[in-house]
Design a protein around this motif. Sequence first.
Motif, short mmCIF file in Angstrom:
data_model
loop_
_atom_site.label_atom_id
_atom_site.label_comp_id
_atom_site.label_asym_id
_atom_site.label_seq_id
_atom_site.Cartn_x
_atom_site.Cartn_y
_atom_site.Cartn_z
N GLN A 13 0.83 -1.19 0.00
CA GLN A 13 0.00 0.00 0.00
C GLN A 13 0.88 1.25 0.00
O GLN A 13 2.00 1.24 0.49
CB GLN A 13 -0.91 0.01 1.24
N LEU A 14 0.34 2.32 -0.55
CA LEU A 14 1.00 3.62 -0.51
C LEU A 14 1.24 3.99 0.95
O LEU A 14 0.36 3.81 1.80
CB LEU A 14 0.10 4.66 -1.18
N LYS A 15 2.44 4.48 1.26
CA LYS A 15 2.75 4.86 2.64
C LYS A 15 3.41 6.22 2.64
O LYS A 15 4.39 6.44 1.93
CB LYS A 15 3.65 3.82 3.28
N ASN A 16 2.86 7.14 3.43
CA ASN A 16 3.42 8.48 3.59
C ASN A 16 3.61 8.76 5.07
O ASN A 16 2.70 8.56 5.87
CB ASN A 16 2.47 9.54 3.04
N LEU A 17 4.80 9.22 5.43
CA LEU A 17 5.08 9.67 6.79
C LEU A 17 5.64 11.08 6.68
O LEU A 17 6.51 11.34 5.86
CB LEU A 17 6.13 8.77 7.46
N ASP A 18 5.15 11.98 7.50
CA ASP A 18 5.64 13.36 7.47
C ASP A 18 5.50 13.94 8.86
O ASP A 18 4.40 14.14 9.36
CB ASP A 18 4.83 14.18 6.46
N ASN A 19 6.64 14.17 9.51
CA ASN A 19 6.60 14.81 10.82
C ASN A 19 7.25 16.19 10.78
O ASN A 19 7.72 16.68 11.79
CB ASN A 19 7.22 13.91 11.90
N LYS A 20 7.28 16.79 9.62
CA LYS A 20 7.81 18.14 9.36
C LYS A 20 9.33 18.22 9.39
O LYS A 20 9.90 19.15 8.88
CB LYS A 20 7.22 19.19 10.33
N PHE A 59 10.12 7.16 13.83
CA PHE A 59 9.99 7.44 12.40
C PHE A 59 10.74 6.39 11.58
O PHE A 59 10.20 5.85 10.61
CB PHE A 59 10.54 8.84 12.09
N TYR A 60 11.99 6.09 11.96
CA TYR A 60 12.77 5.09 11.23
C TYR A 60 12.14 3.70 11.32
O TYR A 60 12.19 2.93 10.35
CB TYR A 60 14.21 5.04 11.73
N GLU A 61 11.55 3.35 12.45
CA GLU A 61 10.88 2.05 12.58
C GLU A 61 9.70 1.96 11.62
O GLU A 61 9.49 0.93 10.98
CB GLU A 61 10.40 1.84 14.02
N GLN A 62 8.93 3.04 11.49
CA GLN A 62 7.80 3.04 10.57
C GLN A 62 8.27 2.97 9.12
O GLN A 62 7.67 2.27 8.30
CB GLN A 62 6.94 4.28 10.79
N ALA A 63 9.35 3.68 8.80
CA ALA A 63 9.90 3.63 7.44
C ALA A 63 10.43 2.22 7.14
O ALA A 63 10.23 1.70 6.04
CB ALA A 63 11.01 4.67 7.28
N ARG A 64 11.08 1.61 8.10
CA ARG A 64 11.60 0.25 7.90
C ARG A 64 10.45 -0.72 7.63
O ARG A 64 10.55 -1.61 6.77
CB ARG A 64 12.40 -0.21 9.11
N THR A 65 9.35 -0.56 8.34
CA THR A 65 8.18 -1.41 8.12
C THR A 65 7.70 -1.29 6.67
O THR A 65 7.38 -2.28 6.02
CB THR A 65 7.04 -1.04 9.09
N GLY A 66 7.68 -0.06 6.14
CA GLY A 66 7.29 0.14 4.75
C GLY A 66 8.28 -0.49 3.78
O GLY A 66 7.90 -1.06 2.76
N ASP A 67 9.57 -0.43 4.11
CA ASP A 67 10.60 -1.00 3.24
C ASP A 67 10.58 -2.53 3.24
O ASP A 67 11.03 -3.15 2.29
CB ASP A 67 11.99 -0.54 3.67
#
Length: 82
Positions: A13-20, A59-67
Motif C-alpha cells: 500500500q501507498l505509505k506516507n510519513l511526514d513529521n515536518k 519514524f525510522y521504525e515506521q519507514a523500515r516497516t514500509g521497506d
Amino acid sequence: MTQSFVPPRNLPQLKNLDNKVCTYHVEAHDKGGSLHVNRHLMMNFLLLEPKYYGALRNFYEQARTGDEEQVILSSGAASTQN
C-alpha cells in the motif's frame, strides 16, 4: 517455449510519513506488467537534540516497516509456434 511473467500480486500500500522534519514516501504499482517502486526519504535537519531521539527512532521504525513489505512475483510458461 518462452518465459512470460504475470503481473505482480499483493502490491504494498501507498505509505506516507511526514513529521515536518523527516518525510518518507513509498509506492508500488504495475505498469504494463512491469513493477515500479518509488521511494523517497528526506531529512530536514543537520543536528537533532537528544530529546527528539525517541521520535526519530519511531519514524525510522515506521519507514523500515514500509521497506520490508513484500511483492509476490510469479512466472508462467507460454508456448510459441514458429
